[in-house]
Design an enzyme around this catalytic site. Structure first.
Site, short mmCIF file in Angstrom:
data_model
loop_
_atom_site.label_atom_id
_atom_site.label_comp_id
_atom_site.label_asym_id
_atom_site.label_seq_id
_atom_site.Cartn_x
_atom_site.Cartn_y
_atom_site.Cartn_z
CG HIS A 128 -0.22 -0.06 2.53
ND1 HIS A 128 0.21 1.07 3.21
CD2 HIS A 128 0.14 -1.12 3.29
CE1 HIS A 128 0.79 0.71 4.33
NE2 HIS A 128 0.77 -0.61 4.42
CG ASP A 129 -0.40 4.28 1.36
OD1 ASP A 129 -1.22 5.09 0.89
OD2 ASP A 129 -0.69 3.51 2.30
N GLY A 139 5.10 -1.04 2.72
CA GLY A 139 4.28 0.13 2.46
C GLY A 139 5.09 1.42 2.35
#
Length: 258
Positions: free
Chosen positions: A119-120, A137
């Site tokens: 994520h991100d 992440g």
């Protein structure tokens, strides 16, 4: 062409030119641009936007919910550009509301089998992630970086443009652009300039020679980092590449691998 065994949920937006193989699942918030091909039994879910002429191979997982216990089903995005290749069992996840709200992938990247984008993360253009390469992440990977097989990148690390990460390397600090790094945890360090990669990308002999000098000052002079940067500014031509190298190091939040 959409195979009759594929499951396309209502609300998904697919260009007429998209090819969807057997057993594929497409979620209701997915958008896919023309010329993209999705192989058998791949899953594309979440709020996922995919551009043109991508190849997503069988059993890839694109847009599944982040592997973050804080995620509670919020609308967060995975945005993928054009001409990317996502191979078997690769996993790419959207962002989180506690991060940037999105994961982004540029153009012309190759994600080999079992590679993982958490994520991100933000991936530039022309990046290669070899088999089993893993991003935690909030990682940023700049243009034309190469990540070797089974390497692992710690949260919030940035990998500089044209850098090369050796197979099995465990990276916990930022990697300067144009360099090669290998090692395991405390032994991770710079091993040289990525001269072969720079030559293949069309860098001139003069620019490579200047970057070699900058590398020697940065990695081999044993100067404090601030002093090394001052010496690079004072002694070397301030080409765009040298300026980028210095700026990258100055902006580092996790410290620089040397």
């Amino acid at each position: 062409m959409i195979h009759p065994s594929a499951v396309i949920q209502q609300g998904a937006e697919l260009d007429n030119d998209v090819e969807i193989g057997p057993g594929v699942f497409i979620g209701p918030h997915v958008r896919i641009g023309r010329g993209t091909r999705v192989g058998p039994n791949a899953v594309i879910d979440g709020w996922t936007e995919i551009g043109q002429d991508n190849q997503i191979f069988h059993l890839a997982s694109v847009g599944g919910i982040p592997q973050d216990l804080k995620y509670k089903g919020e609308e967060t995005w995975l945005k993928i550009g054009d001409r990317n290749i996502i191979r078997e069992f690769a996993t790419l996840h959207p962002g989180t509301v506690t991060g940037d709200n999105e994961t982004t992938v540029g153009n012309g990247n190759l994600f080999m089998a079992y590679s993982h984008v958490a994520h991100d993360c933000h991936i530039g253009n022309g990046v290669v992630m070899a088999n089993g390469a893993t991003l935690a992440g909030h990682v940023r990977v700049d243009d034309f970086a190469i990540l070797g097989g089974l390497c692992a990148i710690h949260q919030f690390v940035r990998i500089g443009a044209h850098a090369m990460i050796g197979g099995g390397t465990m990276v916990s600090q930022d990697i300067p652009p144009y360099t090669i790094v290998t090692g395991d945890r405390k032994d991770v360090r710079l091993r040289g300039l990525n001269q072969v990669g720079l030559t293949r990308r069309g860098f001139s002999e003069e620019n490579i020679a200047t970057l070699k000098k900058a590398y020697r000052i940065l990695a081999l002079s044993k100067l404090r980092l601030a002093d090394a940067l001052d010496r690079i500014r004072q002694e070397l031509p301030q080409t765009e590449e040298v300026k980028h190298l210095v700026s990258f190091i100055e902006q580092s939040q996790r410290g620089i691998c040397r």
